[in-house]
Design a protein around this motif. Structure first.
Motif, PDB file in Angstrom:
ATOM      1  N   TYR A  14      -7.236  -8.214  -7.939  1.00 52.98           N
ATOM      2  CA  TYR A  14      -7.324  -9.577  -7.412  1.00 52.98           C
ATOM      3  C   TYR A  14      -8.789  -9.957  -7.395  1.00 52.98           C
ATOM      4  O   TYR A  14      -9.613  -9.229  -6.838  1.00 52.98           O
ATOM      5  N   MET A  16     -11.562 -12.307  -6.010  1.00 49.76           N
ATOM      6  CA  MET A  16     -11.820 -13.272  -4.949  1.00 49.76           C
ATOM      7  C   MET A  16     -13.301 -13.570  -4.944  1.00 49.76           C
ATOM      8  O   MET A  16     -14.083 -12.827  -4.358  1.00 49.76           O
ATOM      9  N   VAL A  21     -10.674  -6.975  -5.909  1.00 49.07           N
ATOM     10  CA  VAL A  21      -9.873  -6.015  -5.146  1.00 49.07           C
ATOM     11  C   VAL A  21      -8.971  -5.276  -6.126  1.00 49.07           C
ATOM     12  O   VAL A  21      -8.172  -5.901  -6.827  1.00 49.07           O
ATOM     13  N   ALA A  23      -6.039  -3.648  -6.263  1.00 53.82           N
ATOM     14  CA  ALA A  23      -4.854  -3.435  -5.436  1.00 53.82           C
ATOM     15  C   ALA A  23      -4.002  -2.313  -5.998  1.00 53.82           C
ATOM     16  O   ALA A  23      -3.299  -1.616  -5.266  1.00 53.82           O
ATOM     17  N   PRO A  42       0.020   3.409   3.780  1.00 50.78           N
ATOM     18  CA  PRO A  42      -0.567   2.596   4.833  1.00 50.78           C
ATOM     19  C   PRO A  42      -0.689   1.138   4.402  1.00 50.78           C
ATOM     20  O   PRO A  42      -0.563   0.819   3.224  1.00 50.78           O
ATOM     21  N   SER A  43      -0.985   0.297   5.381  1.00 48.51           N
ATOM     22  CA  SER A  43      -1.139  -1.126   5.099  1.00 48.51           C
ATOM     23  C   SER A  43      -2.274  -1.346   4.105  1.00 48.51           C
ATOM     24  O   SER A  43      -3.334  -0.729   4.216  1.00 48.51           O
ATOM     25  N   GLY A  44      -2.034  -2.173   3.143  1.00 50.08           N
ATOM     26  CA  GLY A  44      -3.066  -2.495   2.165  1.00 50.08           C
ATOM     27  C   GLY A  44      -3.163  -1.501   1.029  1.00 50.08           C
ATOM     28  O   GLY A  44      -4.049  -1.592   0.191  1.00 50.08           O
ATOM     29  N   SER A  45      -2.237  -0.545   0.966  1.00 46.86           N
ATOM     30  CA  SER A  45      -2.324   0.480  -0.066  1.00 46.86           C
ATOM     31  C   SER A  45      -1.755   0.010  -1.411  1.00 46.86           C
ATOM     32  O   SER A  45      -1.875   0.708  -2.403  1.00 46.86           O
ATOM     33  N   GLY A  46      -1.108  -1.138  -1.423  1.00 45.44           N
ATOM     34  CA  GLY A  46      -0.633  -1.688  -2.696  1.00 45.44           C
ATOM     35  C   GLY A  46       0.871  -1.631  -2.887  1.00 45.44           C
ATOM     36  O   GLY A  46       1.375  -1.884  -3.983  1.00 45.44           O
ATOM     37  N   LYS A  47       1.609  -1.357  -1.830  1.00 40.56           N
ATOM     38  CA  LYS A  47       3.072  -1.239  -1.933  1.00 40.56           C
ATOM     39  C   LYS A  47       3.702  -2.550  -2.417  1.00 40.56           C
ATOM     40  O   LYS A  47       4.459  -2.568  -3.386  1.00 40.56           O
ATOM     41  N   SER A  48       3.369  -3.620  -1.699  1.00 44.34           N
ATOM     42  CA  SER A  48       3.971  -4.913  -2.059  1.00 44.34           C
ATOM     43  C   SER A  48       3.525  -5.341  -3.447  1.00 44.34           C
ATOM     44  O   SER A  48       4.319  -5.863  -4.232  1.00 44.34           O
ATOM     45  N   THR A  49       2.246  -5.141  -3.719  1.00 41.57           N
ATOM     46  CA  THR A  49       1.726  -5.506  -5.035  1.00 41.57           C
ATOM     47  C   THR A  49       2.530  -4.805  -6.124  1.00 41.57           C
ATOM     48  O   THR A  49       2.962  -5.438  -7.102  1.00 41.57           O
ATOM     49  N   GLU A 168      10.138  -4.086   2.912  1.00 39.37           N
ATOM     50  CA  GLU A 168      10.269  -3.956   4.361  1.00 39.37           C
ATOM     51  C   GLU A 168      11.456  -4.747   4.902  1.00 39.37           C
ATOM     52  O   GLU A 168      11.282  -5.605   5.770  1.00 39.37           O
ATOM     53  N   HIS A 200       6.976   1.303   5.797  1.00 37.96           N
ATOM     54  CA  HIS A 200       5.948   2.222   6.274  1.00 37.96           C
ATOM     55  C   HIS A 200       6.481   3.096   7.403  1.00 37.96           C
ATOM     56  O   HIS A 200       5.740   3.813   8.051  1.00 37.96           O
TER      57      HIS A 200
ATOM     58  N   ARG B 401       4.229 -16.221  -0.416  1.00 38.54           N
ATOM     59  CA  ARG B 401       3.305 -15.765   0.607  1.00 38.54           C
ATOM     60  C   ARG B 401       2.815 -16.868   1.526  1.00 38.54           C
ATOM     61  O   ARG B 401       2.218 -16.591   2.559  1.00 38.54           O
TER      62      ARG B 401
HETATM   63  N1  LIG Z   1      -3.058 -12.606  -3.467  1.00 39.94           N
HETATM   64  C1  LIG Z   1      -4.003 -11.690  -3.160  1.00 39.94           C
HETATM   65  N2  LIG Z   1      -5.300 -11.994  -3.296  1.00 39.94           N
HETATM   66  C2  LIG Z   1      -6.259 -11.109  -3.009  1.00 39.94           C
HETATM   67  N3  LIG Z   1      -6.021  -9.885  -2.574  1.00 39.94           N
HETATM   68  C3  LIG Z   1      -4.751  -9.497  -2.408  1.00 39.94           C
HETATM   69  C4  LIG Z   1      -3.664 -10.396  -2.693  1.00 39.94           C
HETATM   70  N4  LIG Z   1      -2.513  -9.735  -2.434  1.00 39.94           N
HETATM   71  C5  LIG Z   1      -2.862  -8.514  -2.018  1.00 39.94           C
HETATM   72  N5  LIG Z   1      -4.195  -8.359  -1.987  1.00 39.94           N
HETATM   73  C6  LIG Z   1      -4.930  -7.153  -1.623  1.00 39.94           C
HETATM   74  O1  LIG Z   1      -4.393  -6.084  -2.343  1.00 39.94           O
HETATM   75  C7  LIG Z   1      -4.288  -4.946  -1.538  1.00 39.94           C
HETATM   76  C8  LIG Z   1      -2.875  -4.450  -1.517  1.00 39.94           C
HETATM   77  O2  LIG Z   1      -2.042  -5.376  -0.856  1.00 39.94           O
HETATM   78  P1  LIG Z   1      -0.513  -5.169  -0.620  1.00 39.94           P
HETATM   79  O3  LIG Z   1       0.042  -6.431  -0.072  1.00 39.94           O
HETATM   80  O4  LIG Z   1       0.089  -4.673  -1.863  1.00 39.94           O
HETATM   81  O5  LIG Z   1      -0.484  -4.055   0.478  1.00 39.94           O
HETATM   82  P2  LIG Z   1       0.752  -3.378   1.212  1.00 39.94           P
HETATM   83  O6  LIG Z   1       0.708  -1.949   0.899  1.00 39.94           O
HETATM   84  O7  LIG Z   1       1.994  -4.107   0.909  1.00 39.94           O
HETATM   85  O8  LIG Z   1       0.379  -3.576   2.734  1.00 39.94           O
HETATM   86  P3  LIG Z   1       1.318  -3.876   3.995  1.00 39.94           P
HETATM   87  O9  LIG Z   1       1.946  -2.605   4.399  1.00 39.94           O
HETATM   88  O10 LIG Z   1       0.378  -4.384   5.020  1.00 39.94           O
HETATM   89  O11 LIG Z   1       2.300  -4.911   3.548  1.00 39.94           O
HETATM   90  C9  LIG Z   1      -4.790  -5.353  -0.158  1.00 39.94           C
HETATM   91  O12 LIG Z   1      -6.126  -4.907  -0.046  1.00 39.94           O
HETATM   92  C10 LIG Z   1      -4.724  -6.855  -0.172  1.00 39.94           C
HETATM   93  O13 LIG Z   1      -5.755  -7.360   0.630  1.00 39.94           O
END
Ligand SMILES: Nc1ncnc2c1ncn2[C@@H]1O[C@H](COP(=O)(O)OP(=O)(O)OP(=O)(O)O)[C@@H](O)[C@H]1O
Ligand SMILES: [Mg+2]
Lengths: 262, 403
Positions: A14, A16, A21, A23, A42-49, A168, A200, B401
């Motif tokens: 990503y 910015m 980032v 991801a 953990p949060s922010g580890s890239g699961k959703s991505t 989730e 998680h 989102r």
């Molecule tokens: N649209 C976006 N623009 C910029 N950065 C992003 C975007 N979406 C995700 N990120 C970054 O990518 C990284 C991974 O995000 P992601 O949403 O995949 O985490 P996650 O594992 O799902 O976390 P959570 O458990 O909190 O949902 C994070 O650092 C987030 O800040």
């Protein structure tokens, strides 16, 4: 088992402003038909991505991604929409149902975009599968969180997709309702559906057959879960059975009072 | 996705926000309504004016003394009067004249029994019935050339005069009193449907000689009315009349002391005037339609923003760009079309109401309705397109989102 999702060197950055980032970095993984996969981390580890990429909701920065023998990388928006419609079902943390629209109409939505005939019967069948037949004509604001999530699951399975992605799905639910939702997923998996579930919570992940752990955008752990928890057993041990509205076949049905027609 | 599904979801969205949709539509309702009303009233006014002129006869030329040119400053009115001799001369020298009469006119109070009616007396040769197209009688007939020669106290009354004084009873054979003189009613002219100062229905016609000598004491004529032989030679006839009259009625500077009004020309003038007026009014009305369109666009943009998550969800489960585009476009088009239909109803009602007040016929033409309807559909497409495109271009992930 035949592979339905093959991922090789998948990355997502990503941008910015000046900052990039990472991801997702160089993820390779294969998911086979009939699997029930938990994505942890953990949060922010890239699961959703990761899940959004697999679900064709987003495009990778780099890497190869084959879905049902088809490389998805080069497809345009409309082709991706078609793939999502035909092969993929989504369940979100915030149920994402259309407000002021009955459960049935919500479940019909993917069929509308598929242009199918006989939508009513198909949608009704999906609603029956998640045990909400008597609530088919209720609107989301007339239903509990668990019920809404089950409508969302019905919507995800109505097109008979190849794989279900759930990000989730129990994140907004209490433990008992979460257990009911997991029972439903397990039942669907037993019927042959491939399911990828982001969570998680270790407890939720233990209902799956395989778990993949992410950290900083990388897969750090990929293991088979030896003795997955059977949600049916767990539900039968839970005390407040008054609240049980629906338990998939096999589990003991103690009360259906809450499901009586309104 | 099939068309009906897009249509259904558009209707759903409109119904879900009833008040907002209605207020948004109101702009279009008022816009379309005023376009219809303005065009309708413009058309009605035009039709009425032309009718009034046509009632008088479409091959009619009227000669007036030219008060403006003659003016009081000339000291003498010798030059600017019209006399019987002018009528004679015109009859002799202009072959394109079919019929001609000098006329005098005066306002009077007409009495019959205990009823009175304020109207005007029109003195003219009996041939005026052809010149002014007054042949269709309700009762009786016209006074004759003999009556003219003997200055008989005979009268033909217009339809409205008959209604006012006779209340539907027979008039022929009875007397009416004009300035304390008895006139025998010999005929009643059938309804003509004019209005204003020259309304042929509100007039009493008597022989010219009687009017001049017995009733009004005039030696000059108020105007000369001419029926041309050919409607398509009006301009030529007018030119000949003017040339002939210039011999006796030109000023020292060679300017005419009379004015010839050509009915056809007057109709043309009214047509151009009212056309201009219609365009102006329709222009003003279009501005309100434009404002209505901007209102639609505004609300559609708000709606797209509000429903970003919904758009994301729809895309996630397989909606293509076209489906989202048509969903939102249909929403604004349906709103505009419903507004258009309501606007047509509003416009129509106001045309009927205003026409009644202005005493002009209500004129709502199908082309105006079709144009208004098509216009509102276009407003819907034009102003709905940008918000719909914005919706269709949203990326599913970004949309999902959003808060
Ligand atoms: N649209 C976006 N623009 C910029 N950065 C992003 C975007 N979406 C995700 N990120 C970054 O990518 C990284 C991974 O995000 P992601 O949403 O995949 O985490 P996650 O594992 O799902 O976390 P959570 O458990 O909190 O949902 C994070 O650092 C987030 O800040
Ligand atoms: Mg996440």
């Amino acid at each position: 088992m035949k592979p339905i999702l093959e991922v090789e060197g998948l990355s997502k950055d990503y941008v910015m402003g000046d900052m990039v980032v990472h991801a997702l970095r160089d993820v390779s993984i294969t998911i086979h038909e009939g699997e029930f996969l938990a994505i942890m981390g953990p949060s922010g580890s890239g699961k959703s991505t990761f899940m959004n990429l697999l679900g064709c909701l987003d495009r990778p920065t780099a890497g190869k991604f084959v879905l049902a023998g088809r490389n998805v990388a080069g497809l345009d928006d409309n082709q991706l929409a078609e793939i999502r419609n035909k092969y993929i079902g989504f369940v979100f943390q915030q149920f994402n149902l259309l407000p002021r629209t009955s459960a049935l109409k919500n479940v019909e939505l993917p069929l509308i975009y598929a242009g199918s005939r006989n939508r009513h019967a198909q949608a009704m069948a999906a609603i029956e599968k998640v045990g909400l037949a008597q609530r088919a004509h209720h609107k989301p604001n007339e239903m509990s969180g668990g019920q809404q999530q089950r409508v969302a699951i019905a919507r995800a399975i109505v097109n008979d997709p190849m794989v279900i992605f759930a990000d989730e799905p129990t994140g907004n639910l209490d433990s008992r309702t979460s257990e009911e939702i997991m029972a439903l997923f397990q039942e669907l998996n037993r019927q042959g559906k491939t399911i990828v579930l982001v969570t998680h919570e270790d407890d939720i992940a233990h209902h799956c057959k395989r778990s993949v752990r992410f950290r900083d955008g990388r897969v750090v752990f990929d293991e088979v879960i030896e003795n997955p928890i059977d949600a049916r057993d767990k539900l039968s041990q839970m005390p407040d059975l008054e609240a049980v509205e629906y338990v998939p076949s096999g589990a003991r049905k103690k009360s259906v009072a809450a499901d009586a027609p309104a | 996705m099939r068309p009906w599904d897009s249509f259904e979801s558009a209707l759903r969205a409109i119904v879900a926000n009833k008040l907002r949709s209605f207020l948004t539509m109101l702009g279009v309702v008022i816009g379309v309504g005023s376009v219809i009303a303005m065009i309708g009233i413009g058309e009605g006014t035009k039709k009425k004016s032309i009718e009034n002129l046509e009632i008088m006869g479409s091959n009619l030329l009227t000669v007036f003394p030219n008060w403006r040119r003659g003016g009081m400053s000339m000291g003498s009115d010798a030059g600017m009067t019209l006399r019987d001799s002018d009528v004679e001369m015109l009859k002799r020298e202009v072959p394109l004249i079919k019929n001609i009469t000098g006329t005098v006119r005066q306002g009077v109070m007409a009495k019959h029994g205990n009823k009175t009616h304020s109207t005007s007396v029109f003195g003219a040769l009996p041939i005026v019935k052809d010149i002014r197209n007054l042949n269709k009688m309700l009762e009786g007939g016209w006074y004759t050339d003999e009556d003219e020669v003997f200055s008989a106290q005979k009268a033909v009354i217009g339809y409205q005069v008959w209604q006012e004084l006779y209340d539907g009873n027979n008039a022929v054979g009875t007397n009416i009193r004009l300035k304390n003189q008895n006139f025998e009613v010999v005929g009643v002219v059938d309804f003509k449907g004019g209005s204003g100062m020259w309304n042929p229905d509100d007039q009493i016609y008597i022989p010219l000689s009687t009017a001049k000598t017995r009733l009004m004491g005039k030696t000059n004529l108020d105007m000369i009315q001419i029926q041309a032989t050919h409607t398509d030679l009006m301009i030529l006839t007018q030119g000949q009349v003017e040339d002939t009259l210039m011999k006796t009625r030109g000023s020292a500077m060679g300017e005419p002391l009379f004015r010839v009004m050509n009915q056809g020309e007057a109709i043309e003038q009214i047509e151009t005037q009212t056309r201009l007026l219609s365009i102006l009014l329709a222009g003003i009305a279009s501005v309100s339609l434009l404002v209505g369109g901007i209102g639609i666009m505004n609300i559609m943009l708000v709606s797209v923003t509000e429903r970003t998550r919904e758009i994301g969800l729809r895309k996630a489960i397989g909606a293509k760009r076209g489906s989202i585009l048509s969903q939102f476009l249909l929403e604004s088009v349906v709103m505009c079309l419903v507004g258009g239909v309501l606007g047509i109803a509003l416009g129509w009602t106001s045309v009927i109401a205003i026409s009644k007040a202005l005493q002009v016929p209500p004129e709502v033409h199908t082309p105006a309705i079709i144009t208004a309807f098509g216009f509102s559909a276009m407003v819907g497409i034009f102003f709905g397109l940008y918000p719909a495109m914005r919706a269709s271009r949203l990326q599913p992930m970004v949309a999902l989102r959003s808060e």
